[in-house]
Design an enzyme around this catalytic site. Structure first.
Site, PDB file in Angstrom:
ATOM      1  N   TYR A 101       0.866  -1.193   0.000  1.00 21.20           N
ATOM      2  CA  TYR A 101       0.000   0.000   0.000  1.00 21.20           C
ATOM      3  C   TYR A 101       0.894   1.232   0.000  1.00 21.20           C
ATOM      4  O   TYR A 101       1.904   1.287   0.715  1.00 21.20           O
ATOM      5  CB  TYR A 101      -0.896   0.009   1.242  1.00 21.20           C
ATOM      6  CG  TYR A 101      -1.736   1.268   1.374  1.00 21.20           C
ATOM      7  CD1 TYR A 101      -3.033   1.312   0.865  1.00 21.20           C
ATOM      8  CD2 TYR A 101      -1.231   2.409   2.000  1.00 21.20           C
ATOM      9  CE1 TYR A 101      -3.794   2.468   0.983  1.00 21.20           C
ATOM     10  CE2 TYR A 101      -1.994   3.562   2.117  1.00 21.20           C
ATOM     11  CZ  TYR A 101      -3.272   3.586   1.607  1.00 21.20           C
ATOM     12  OH  TYR A 101      -4.027   4.726   1.708  1.00 21.20           O
ATOM     13  N   GLU A 189      -3.663   7.691  -3.970  1.00 21.77           N
ATOM     14  CA  GLU A 189      -3.472   6.387  -3.328  1.00 21.77           C
ATOM     15  C   GLU A 189      -3.252   5.295  -4.364  1.00 21.77           C
ATOM     16  O   GLU A 189      -3.934   5.247  -5.385  1.00 21.77           O
ATOM     17  CB  GLU A 189      -4.706   6.074  -2.480  1.00 21.77           C
ATOM     18  CG  GLU A 189      -4.695   4.717  -1.801  1.00 21.77           C
ATOM     19  CD  GLU A 189      -6.007   4.438  -1.087  1.00 21.77           C
ATOM     20  OE1 GLU A 189      -6.065   4.651   0.130  1.00 21.77           O
ATOM     21  OE2 GLU A 189      -6.972   4.024  -1.770  1.00 21.77           O
TER      22      GLU A 189
END
Length: 380
Positions: A101, A189
């Site tokens: 991530y 993101e």
């Protein structure tokens, strides 16, 4: 304003961040043609502005063009958390060795840009924070010096990234940070950021949130204001410079200041009503903006009553009243108005609205209770 995955990935690719090859289709046959062009296994992914697509069946692998067509036929038209799928992203399937991530975002607490990374990619970061908070690592960008190399190294080590990938990770983090600034984004993101079978870092999914107040500096996104994913009323309000969120209830709410607007909706809900919208006039709104706000709200077929709750200061009560009067002169409506205007030029505002069929209230609770009563009468 949120961007779709395919829009975010296009931007990432332009900034030099690796993404899978892909194209958008709006029909099953279109998905088939893209799969033919790729000549390999593809992923067919619903494009909606919400999470949970995979769990809802909105992401499917297809081994050949026929399967890609079938997958698109199944996904197009699906309802995923209230969002109807109108397009799919068809991209080459990735061979995944590991999922990470990575995100760059505005951190309001530190008033800096924060880069956040985790070895637990592919999951919602909220779940990771709740169950494995030690898996989330953060660095902060100096506003003058940006992201430093030693910070990237520390971040790579903490998420246990193979040393051979540290240079690529440094470049990727720097580009992500630069893209956030360049495009006036609040969030950029990548989840998951994968290590593929060739030991390359690839952005398998992407999410981007733009600062609405900076859209005038981002003309390339101007066309997105008319996206079918936004309620047309929200698009109209945004183009008029209004802070408006469509909620679908029966009591329209107009206030000045986000706090008062939220409190107004809470009071309507407390007395048994259903707010139709959030609308914050902000400070110093013009007569024209007030007029446009009233136009937008009374045209909503679900609205049965309208509450105006303004504490006059920078936004003067008489200007709000003039805007309301202009709208009521222009539009014939049977929707009852409950008006609470207190503060700067309050008496003048009452004089302006005296000829019109509105009910005045001096107390907040009185106004909210009365507008809910009128909405019920209108629905009967």
């Amino acid at each position: 304003m949120n961007l779709h995955e395919y829009q975010t990935k296009s931007l990432l690719e332009r900034e030099g961040i690796p993404v899978p090859q892909g194209a958008v289709a709006m029909t099953p046959d279109g998905a088939r043609q893209i799969a033919i062009d790729f000549g390999s296994m593809v992923a067919v992914k619903a494009q909606v502005l919400t999470g949970g697509r995979g769990k809802a069946g909105g992401i499917r692998l297809a081994g050949n063009p026929d399967e890609a067509e079938d997958a698109a036929a199944h996904i197009l038209g699906m309802d995923i958390k209230g969002h109807k799928v109108q397009r799919v992203l068809v991209e080459q399937a990735a061979h995944i060795k590991a999922e990470l991530y990575l995100a760059a975002l505005i951190d309001r607490t530190s008033q800096q840009i924060m880069v956040m990374a985790s070895s637990e990619g592919g999951m919602e970061i909220e779940e990771v924070a709740a169950h494995s908070p030690d898996k989330i690592r953060r660095i902060y960008a100096d506003p003058f010096m940006g992201i430093r190399s030693y910070q990237c190294t520390r971040l790579a080590r903490e998420i246990e990234l193979p040393v051979a990938l540290w240079p690529a990770f440094h470049r990727l983090v720097s580009k992500l940070h630069a893209a956030l600034i360049k495009h006036d984004a609040d969030l950029l993101e990548i989840n998951p950021l994968i290590i593929n079978h060739s030991d390359q870092l690839v952005a398998l999914d992407g999410k981007m949130t733009l600062d609405d107040n900076a859209l005038y500096r981002q003309p390339e996104f101007g066309s997105e204001l008319g996206s079918e994913d936004q309620h047309p009323t929200e698009v109209e309000a945004l183009n008029a410079g209004l802070n408006f969120v469509y909620l679908g209830g029966n009591v329209a709410c107009l206030a000045n200041g986000a706090g008062l607007a939220m409190a107004t909706m809470d009071a309507v809900k407390y007395y048994g009503g259903d707010p139709a919208n959030f609308l914050d006039l902000g400070g110093g709104s013009s007569v024209e903006q007030v007029t446009q706000a009233v136009r937008i709200m009374v045209r909503d077929p679900g609205v049965r009553a309208l509450l105006v709750n303004v504490a006059g200061g920078i936004t003067r009560c008489d200007e709000v009243a003039e805007g309301m009067a202009a709208a009521m002169d222009e539009i014939e409506t049977r929707i009852p108005f409950v008006v609470r205007l207190v503060g700067t030029n309050e008496a003048e505002a009452h004089r302006i609205l005296e000829p019109y069929d509105v009910e005045f209230a001096s107390r907040f609770s009185e106004a909210a209770k009365r507008v809910v009563e009128l909405a019920r009468e209108g629905a009967a």
